[in-house]
Design a protein around this motif. Sequence first.
Motif, PDB file in Angstrom:
ATOM      1  N   SER A   1      50.193  58.760  49.950  1.00 52.86           N
ATOM      2  CA  SER A   1      49.213  59.376  50.147  1.00 52.86           C
ATOM      3  C   SER A   1      48.396  59.434  49.286  1.00 52.86           C
ATOM      4  CB  SER A   1      49.613  60.934  50.603  1.00 52.86           C
ATOM      5  OG  SER A   1      50.285  61.371  49.691  1.00 52.86           O
TER       6      SER A   1
ATOM      7  N   ARG B   1      45.535  65.569  46.216  1.00 55.75           N
ATOM      8  CA  ARG B   1      46.739  65.926  47.680  1.00 55.75           C
ATOM      9  C   ARG B   1      47.676  66.973  46.924  1.00 55.75           C
ATOM     10  NH1 ARG B   1      43.529  62.847  48.421  1.00 55.75           N
ATOM     11  NH2 ARG B   1      43.649  60.716  49.080  1.00 55.75           N
TER      12      ARG B   1
ATOM     13  N   SER C   1      44.170  64.632  53.127  1.00 52.05           N
ATOM     14  CA  SER C   1      45.445  63.534  53.081  1.00 52.05           C
ATOM     15  C   SER C   1      44.927  62.568  54.576  1.00 52.05           C
ATOM     16  CB  SER C   1      46.730  64.956  54.102  1.00 52.05           C
ATOM     17  OG  SER C   1      47.400  64.141  54.589  1.00 52.05           O
ATOM     18  N   PRO C   2      45.083  61.804  54.752  1.00 54.50           N
ATOM     19  CA  PRO C   2      45.252  61.037  55.644  1.00 54.50           C
ATOM     20  C   PRO C   2      45.150  60.726  56.418  1.00 54.50           C
ATOM     21  CG  PRO C   2      45.908  59.896  53.542  1.00 54.50           C
ATOM     22  CD  PRO C   2      46.590  61.114  53.224  1.00 54.50           C
TER      23      PRO C   2
ATOM     24  N   LEU D   1      48.529  57.423  57.947  1.00 58.06           N
ATOM     25  CA  LEU D   1      50.490  58.241  57.617  1.00 58.06           C
ATOM     26  C   LEU D   1      51.018  57.351  57.720  1.00 58.06           C
ATOM     27  CD1 LEU D   1      49.707  61.775  57.848  1.00 58.06           C
ATOM     28  CD2 LEU D   1      50.275  59.865  55.095  1.00 58.06           C
TER      29      LEU D   1
ATOM     30  N   ASN E   1      51.364  69.693  52.771  1.00 61.88           N
ATOM     31  CA  ASN E   1      51.743  68.556  52.813  1.00 61.88           C
ATOM     32  C   ASN E   1      53.016  68.400  53.826  1.00 61.88           C
ATOM     33  OD1 ASN E   1      50.221  66.797  50.791  1.00 61.88           O
ATOM     34  ND2 ASN E   1      49.997  68.375  50.079  1.00 61.88           N
TER      35      ASN E   1
ATOM     36  N   SER F   1      52.256  67.122  56.411  1.00 57.32           N
ATOM     37  CA  SER F   1      51.738  65.797  57.026  1.00 57.32           C
ATOM     38  C   SER F   1      52.404  64.862  56.886  1.00 57.32           C
ATOM     39  CB  SER F   1      50.884  65.428  55.414  1.00 57.32           C
ATOM     40  OG  SER F   1      49.105  66.098  56.048  1.00 57.32           O
TER      41      SER F   1
ATOM     42  N   GLN G   1      53.976  61.927  59.403  1.00 53.88           N
ATOM     43  CA  GLN G   1      54.157  60.556  58.705  1.00 53.88           C
ATOM     44  C   GLN G   1      55.222  59.841  59.977  1.00 53.88           C
ATOM     45  OE1 GLN G   1      54.482  59.922  54.998  1.00 53.88           O
ATOM     46  NE2 GLN G   1      53.049  58.302  55.388  1.00 53.88           N
TER      47      GLN G   1
END
Length: 236
Positions: A26, A36, A42-43, A48, A80, A83, A87
């Motif tokens: 990331s 981040r 964040s992508p 991800l 995160n 995320s 992912q």
Amino acid sequence: MTSVMLATYPEVFAGGAIIAGLPYHSATNMMEAMVRMNGYGSPSDRQLDALVRDASKFTGPWPTISVWHGDSDTTVDNSNASSIVRQWQKIHKVEGPLTHVEMVDGYPREVWCDADGRVVIEHYIIGDMGHGTPISAEGDEGLGEEGKYMLEVGISSTRHIADFWGLTQSGAANRAAQRTGRSRKPRRRSDRILARRAAFRRVLYSERRLPRRRGPLWHGTTTLRHSTRPCSAIWP
């Protein structure tokens, strides 16, 4: 580091625990890493997923994922953790709502199960915990010692990660119960003591040499379970 190892060497590890970390790739430089860590930029979920798939030629089965984060972490924002879960959801074919939530030592444990009923992702957000590893060091069954980044919050991430991987008697029984559809019975005190001893006997450092591969910046505690033998590799 866990995110990097799981994405770039998925054929080596059967599972990994990401504590207070970032999603794989990331960030690609220090400035992006700081952004981040503060919970910004964040992508997307699609990006991800692609980052992990593009990291190797592996097609599965993929490592199971355990995610731990404090909800008061001011070093790495707890967004995160979500995320990281996203992912790995598509990779494990468990997109969408979680399978169920249960309370473990006073904290919610969210789990996602695959089509066979096997838990492939678990997610803990520890209330009122800052940046570090959650431990439960007090009492006769306490593990570890409170210190910098080793935070006494009444739940042992070490013990529960070992359970999740089936490295303890109770964990192995729980995995068997998943396959048969039975729920786990409460452990007796003697069982818990044996489980603790078994976990520490089998949480070993793996000296297997890995082929050199390039990886991005990383952050967080690294705990990995080797895929071909019952041990885990831990990098502090």
